[in-house]
Enzyme design. Structure first.
Site, PDB file in Angstrom:
ATOM      1  N   LYS A  47       0.939  -1.273   0.075  1.00 43.22           N
ATOM      2  CA  LYS A  47      -0.139  -0.100   0.045  1.00 43.22           C
ATOM      3  C   LYS A  47       1.007   1.316  -0.061  1.00 43.22           C
ATOM      4  CE  LYS A  47      -0.198  -0.346   5.143  1.00 43.22           C
ATOM      5  NZ  LYS A  47      -0.809  -0.838   6.314  1.00 43.22           N
ATOM      6  N   ARG A  63     -10.630  -0.404  15.456  1.00 41.43           N
ATOM      7  CA  ARG A  63     -10.406   0.426  14.217  1.00 41.43           C
ATOM      8  C   ARG A  63     -11.083  -0.434  13.282  1.00 41.43           C
ATOM      9  NH1 ARG A  63      -4.552   1.242  11.087  1.00 41.43           N
ATOM     10  NH2 ARG A  63      -4.985  -0.721  10.584  1.00 41.43           N
ATOM     11  N   TYR A 101      13.409  30.580   7.961  1.00 40.78           N
ATOM     12  CA  TYR A 101      12.495  31.412   8.468  1.00 40.78           C
ATOM     13  C   TYR A 101      12.375  31.737   9.712  1.00 40.78           C
ATOM     14  CZ  TYR A 101      10.114  31.121   3.672  1.00 40.78           C
ATOM     15  OH  TYR A 101      10.074  31.364   2.367  1.00 40.78           O
ATOM     16  N   MET A 128       9.928  24.846   2.296  1.00 41.53           N
ATOM     17  CA  MET A 128       8.983  24.086   1.119  1.00 41.53           C
ATOM     18  C   MET A 128       9.893  23.396   0.344  1.00 41.53           C
ATOM     19  SD  MET A 128       6.010  24.974  -1.289  1.00 41.53           S
ATOM     20  CE  MET A 128       5.047  26.006  -0.232  1.00 41.53           C
TER      21      MET A 128
HETATM   22  C1  LIG Z   1      -0.214  -1.867   6.825  1.00 39.11           C
HETATM   23  C2  LIG Z   1      -0.798  -3.130   7.353  1.00 39.11           C
HETATM   24  C3  LIG Z   1      -0.069  -4.170   7.435  1.00 39.11           C
HETATM   25  C4  LIG Z   1       1.532  -4.081   7.537  1.00 39.11           C
HETATM   26  O1  LIG Z   1       2.077  -3.617   8.729  1.00 39.11           O
HETATM   27  P1  LIG Z   1       3.530  -3.341   9.162  1.00 39.11           P
HETATM   28  O2  LIG Z   1       3.574  -3.096  10.553  1.00 39.11           O
HETATM   29  O3  LIG Z   1       4.139  -2.289   8.257  1.00 39.11           O
HETATM   30  O4  LIG Z   1       4.207  -4.686   8.865  1.00 39.11           O
HETATM   31  C5  LIG Z   1      -0.527  -5.508   7.960  1.00 39.11           C
HETATM   32  N1  LIG Z   1      -1.680  -5.531   7.875  1.00 39.11           N
HETATM   33  C6  LIG Z   1      -2.864  -4.616   7.735  1.00 39.11           C
HETATM   34  C7  LIG Z   1      -4.075  -4.583   7.774  1.00 39.11           C
HETATM   35  C8  LIG Z   1      -2.314  -3.345   7.410  1.00 39.11           C
HETATM   36  O5  LIG Z   1      -2.841  -2.134   7.092  1.00 39.11           O
END
Ligand SMILES: *Cc1c(COP(=O)(O)O)cnc(C)c1O
Length: 380
Positions: free
Chosen positions: A34, A132, A266, A314
Site C-alpha cells: 500500500k 479501528r 524562516y 518548502m
Molecule cells: C499496513 C498493514 C500491515 C503491515 O503492517 P507493518 O507494520 O508495516 O508490517 C498489515 N496489515 C494491515 C491490515 C495493514 O494495514
C-alpha cells in the site's frame, strides 16, 4: 541532466528481507505494498516481493489493487480499505479479494457480485481490540449472513483476519487479549459454518515477535522494506537482520561561508555559533522532508554528517557543513543512507529511524511521505 533529488531503492534488499522473514517464520508471506509500496514504488516492490517467494499482495485501496492488475500482476491481492461506495463490481471482475469489516460492506459487495454474475472473494475482518477496522458487535451476524451469501454463490470466504494494535510491544498482555479474541471469533465463524482457506493476523512486528500469532499467512509491511516496526521496542534494522531498501539523496544547491551569529531560515529559529559553511539542500517539506525535523537530522556529505540548521522550507533546507567542508554546489547530499561507492560506515549515515526521532514520528511516515515529485531510481 541529473535529478535534483532521488529516492534510491535497492530491490535486492527487499528480496533478501522477504526471503529472510519467510525462512525465519516458515510461513507464507503477503507483501504489503500500500501507499506506493511504502513510498518505494508499487510495481517494482510487488514484483520483487513475489520473485522472492511472497505469495500474496496486500493494499489498502482498491485503486492500488487495480494498478497492480494493470501492471500485469496475477498473484492474489487483498484490498482492505474500501468504502462501501467503491466499485466492487470491477474488483470482483479483476479477482481482487476484498476485506469485509461490516454488514454494510457485506451487502454492498454481495449486491455487486450479483450484478456481475460472479462470486466475490472476501476476507471477513474482526475487530479484536484495536477499535479501528473490523466487525465487533456485528461479528456473529456477519459470519451468519456471510455463510448464507456463500451458500447462494455470491461470495466465497477466502480469509478471516484481524490486526494488532501493539504487536511491537513483545509480551504485552494486550497482544494475548487480541489473540484470545481472535481465536474466539474463529470459533464463532466455525459454528456458523465458515471455514476459510487462510487465517491471517500478523503484521511485521507480530511476524518477528510472536509465532503464536502466525496462523496461515504473514502480512509483512515495514520489515520487507528493511525497517524496524519500532526502533525503541524492537531495536534497529541491523539488530533485526533487515536491510533498509531506501536511500534518499538531493543536490547541494549552494555552498556559502557565513559568519558567526547569522540567523538561518524562516523565523530565525537557529543561529550560527561560529564562522561556518552552510549548504542549501534541494529538498523541502513539499518533497516530504518533515518541517518538524530538528538538528538531530541532517545529511551525509563527503564522509561527514551535516546537521539541519533552521527550519525546513518548502523546497529546501539548510545544513551546517562546518568550516572545513570541501562540499561544493552540485554534490550529492545523502538524507538517508550513503553513497555505496564511498567508504562510510552505516553508523554515520542518517536513517529513516534517525529522521523519525528528529521529527517526533515513526519510520513508516518518513518513507511513505516522500512526494511523487522525487524520482525513484531502482537498483539491485
Ligand atoms: C499496513 C498493514 C500491515 C503491515 O503492517 P507493518 O507494520 O508495516 O508490517 C498489515 N496489515 C494491515 C491490515 C495493514 O494495514
Amino acid at each position: 541532466m541529473e535529478n535534483r533529488a532521488e529516492v534510491l531503492v535497492d530491490l535486492g534488499a527487499i528480496r533478501e528481507n522477504v526471503k529472510y522473514l519467510m525462512a525465519r517464520s516458515g510461513k507464507p508471506a503477503l507483501a504489503v505494498v500500500k501507499a506506493d509500496g511504502y513510498g518505494h514504488g508499487l510495481l517494482p516492490v510487488a514484483s520483487s516481493a513475489l520473485s522472492a517467494g511472497a505469495s500474496w499482495l496486500g493494499v489498502a485501496l482498491l485503486e492500488e489493487a487495480q494498478a497492480l492488475r494493470q501492471g500485469g500482476i496475477s498473484a492474489p491481492i487483498i484490498a482492505w480499505l474500501t468504502p462501501v461506495t467503491d466499485d466492487f463490481a470491477s474488483a470482483i471482475v479483476e479477482e481482487i479479494d476484498i476485506a469485509i469489516p461490516s454488514l454494510a460492506h457485506l451487502e454492498a459487495i454481495t449486491s455487486a457480485a450479483r450484478s456481475t454474475g460472479k462470486c466475490a472473494r472476501v476476507h471477513l475482518e474482526v475487530d479484536t481490540g484495536m477499535s479501528r477496522g473490523g466487525a465487533l458487535s456485528e461479528w456473529s451476524e456477519l459470519v451468519r449472513r456471510a455463510k448464507d451469501y456463500q451458500d447462494l454463490g455470491s461470495i466465497k470466504v477466502i480469509g478471516v483476519w484481524s490486526h494488532f494494535a501493539r504487536a511491537d510491544e513483545s509480551g504485552h498482555e494486550f497482544n494475548k487479549k487480541q489473540l484470545d479474541n481472535f481465536n474466539n471469533a474463529l470459533l464463532t465463524a466455525k459454528d456458523a459454518g465458515i471455514s476459510p482457506e487462510i487465517i491471517h493476523l500478523s503484521n511485521s512486528a507480530a511476524a518477528i515477535n510472536d509465532s503464536n500469532a502466525h496462523f496461515d499467512l504473514l502480512r509483512l509491511g515495514i520489515a520487507i522494506y528493511g525497517l524496524s516496526p519500532d526502533f525503541l521496542f524492537m531495536g534497529s534494522s541491523e539488530k533485526l537482520n533487515l536491510k533498509p531498501a531506501m536511500s534518499i539523496r538531493a543536490k547541494i544547491h549552494l555552498v556559502k561561508d557565513v559568519p558567526a551569529g547569522s540567523q538561518v531560515g524562516y523565523g530565525g529559529s537557529a543561529m550560527t555559533k561560529v564562522d561556518t559553511k552552510l549548504g542549501v539542500i534541494a529538498m523541502g517539506y513539499a518533497d516530504g522532508i518533515p518541517r518538524s525535523a530538528n538538528s538531530d537530522a541532517g545529511v551525509l556529505v563527503g564522509n561527514k554528517r551535516a546537521p539541519i540548521i533552521g527550519r525546513v522550507s518548502m523546497d529546501q533546507f539548510v545544513v551546517d557543513l562546518g568550516r572545513d567542508s570541501s562540499a561544493k554546489a552540485g554534490d550529492w547530499a545523502y538524507i538517508i543512507g550513503s553513497n555505496p561507492s564511498d567508504s562510510y560506515t552505516s553508523a554515520s549515515s542518517y536513517t529513516a529511524d534517525s529522521w523519525a526521532s528528529a521529527s517526533a514520528t515513526i519510520n513508516y511516515e518518513i518513507v511513505t511521505r516522500i512526494a511523487a515529485r522525487v524520482k525513484r531510481i531502482y537498483h539491485g
